[in-house]
Design an enzyme around this catalytic site. Structure first.
Site, PDB file in Angstrom:
ATOM      1  CG  ASP A   1      -0.350   0.197   2.528  1.00  6.72           C
ATOM      2  OD1 ASP A   1       0.889   0.281   2.609  1.00  6.72           O
ATOM      3  OD2 ASP A   1      -1.098   0.314   3.528  1.00  6.72           O
TER       4      ASP A   1
ATOM      5  CB  CYS B   1       0.635  -2.547   4.586  1.00 10.80           C
ATOM      6  SG  CYS B   1       0.195  -3.678   5.911  1.00 10.80           S
TER       7      CYS B   1
ATOM      8  CB  THR C   1       1.173  -2.805  11.145  1.00 11.86           C
ATOM      9  OG1 THR C   1       0.021  -3.281  10.418  1.00 11.86           O
ATOM     10  CG2 THR C   1       0.871  -1.458  11.781  1.00 11.86           C
TER      11      THR C   1
ATOM     12  CG  HIS D   1       9.614 -23.750  12.337  1.00 10.85           C
ATOM     13  ND1 HIS D   1       9.743 -23.469  13.679  1.00 10.85           N
ATOM     14  CD2 HIS D   1      10.729 -24.471  11.999  1.00 10.85           C
ATOM     15  CE1 HIS D   1      10.882 -23.985  14.137  1.00 10.85           C
ATOM     16  NE2 HIS D   1      11.501 -24.590  13.132  1.00 10.85           N
TER      17      HIS D   1
ATOM     18  CG  HIS E   1       7.813 -27.480  11.250  1.00 15.07           C
ATOM     19  ND1 HIS E   1       7.367 -26.804  12.363  1.00 15.07           N
ATOM     20  CD2 HIS E   1       9.105 -27.820  11.493  1.00 15.07           C
ATOM     21  CE1 HIS E   1       8.360 -26.719  13.239  1.00 15.07           C
ATOM     22  NE2 HIS E   1       9.414 -27.330  12.748  1.00 15.07           N
TER      23      HIS E   1
HETATM   24  C1  RB5 Z   1      -1.961   2.765   6.475  1.00 10.38           C
HETATM   25  O1  RB5 Z   1      -2.051   3.948   7.212  1.00 10.38           O
HETATM   26  C2  RB5 Z   1      -1.905   1.580   7.414  1.00 10.38           C
HETATM   27  O2  RB5 Z   1      -3.104   1.416   8.086  1.00 10.38           O
HETATM   28  C3  RB5 Z   1      -1.568   0.323   6.638  1.00 10.38           C
HETATM   29  O3  RB5 Z   1      -0.364   0.515   5.955  1.00 10.38           O
HETATM   30  C4  RB5 Z   1      -1.372  -0.932   7.441  1.00 10.38           C
HETATM   31  O4  RB5 Z   1      -0.520  -0.714   8.520  1.00 10.38           O
HETATM   32  C5  RB5 Z   1      -2.599  -1.625   7.835  1.00 10.38           C
HETATM   33  O5  RB5 Z   1      -2.572  -2.729   8.385  1.00 10.38           O
END
Ligand code: RB5
Length: 143
Positions: free
Chosen positions: A8, A65, A67, A98, A133
């Site tokens: 993203d 993305c 997180t 694993h 596994h």
């Molecule tokens: C974008 O702001 C953020 O929400 C996205 O990159 C991600 O972390 C969502 O899980």
């Protein structure tokens, strides 16, 4: 080796550097977007990457993305996907050894680009251990 990659807006800059990084390893890279830092919804690129993996267009996937969780949650809704989040090289090793993750998910806002490259290299160089596994991953799909 064909790898599909997607991000993203939060992962776009890292993705831009990771495409040539992978190509230099001799990997054919299929870029599923996004194409800028304009805010977008991770599912819009995660689903096409997952479908490409499921139909054999690519062999493995990398998703980024902020997180990593949005990508991982979305990708893991696909039956043919085991998407694993990694934030260190050791977790990158274990998620292949694993869990046999066929998509490596990286939290772009929480690791450096250098760390992302190290994690990718480790994940690519690691083989699935099988054995107990294999039995465990076979129990993952919902009937
Ligand atoms: C974008 O702001 C953020 O929400 C996205 O990159 C991600 O972390 C969502 O899980």
């Amino acid at each position: 080796m064909k790898i599909g990659i997607c991000s993203d807006h939060a992962g776009f800059q890292y993705k831009s550097s990771l495409v040539p990084f992978l190509q230099k390893k001799g990997i054919e890279v299929h870029d599923f977007g996004t194409d800028s830092e304009v805010s977008m919804d991770y599912a819009d690129v995660a689903h096409p990457l997952a479908c490409a993996l499921e139909n054999g267009t690519v062999d493995l996937g990398i998703a980024l993305c902020g997180t990593g969780n949005g990508m991982a949650i979305t990708l893991n809704h696909h039956r043919g996907i085991r998407a694993g989040l990694a934030w260190s090289s050791e977790i990158g090793r274990l998620v292949k050894a694993h869990n046999n993750a066929n998509v490596l998910v990286l939290p772009a806002r929480f690791i450096s680009l250098a760390a992302a490259k190290r994690i990718i290299s480790t994940w690519l160089e690691t083989s699935f251990e099988g054995g107990r596994h294999q039995r465990r991953i076979e129990k993952i799909p919902v009937q």
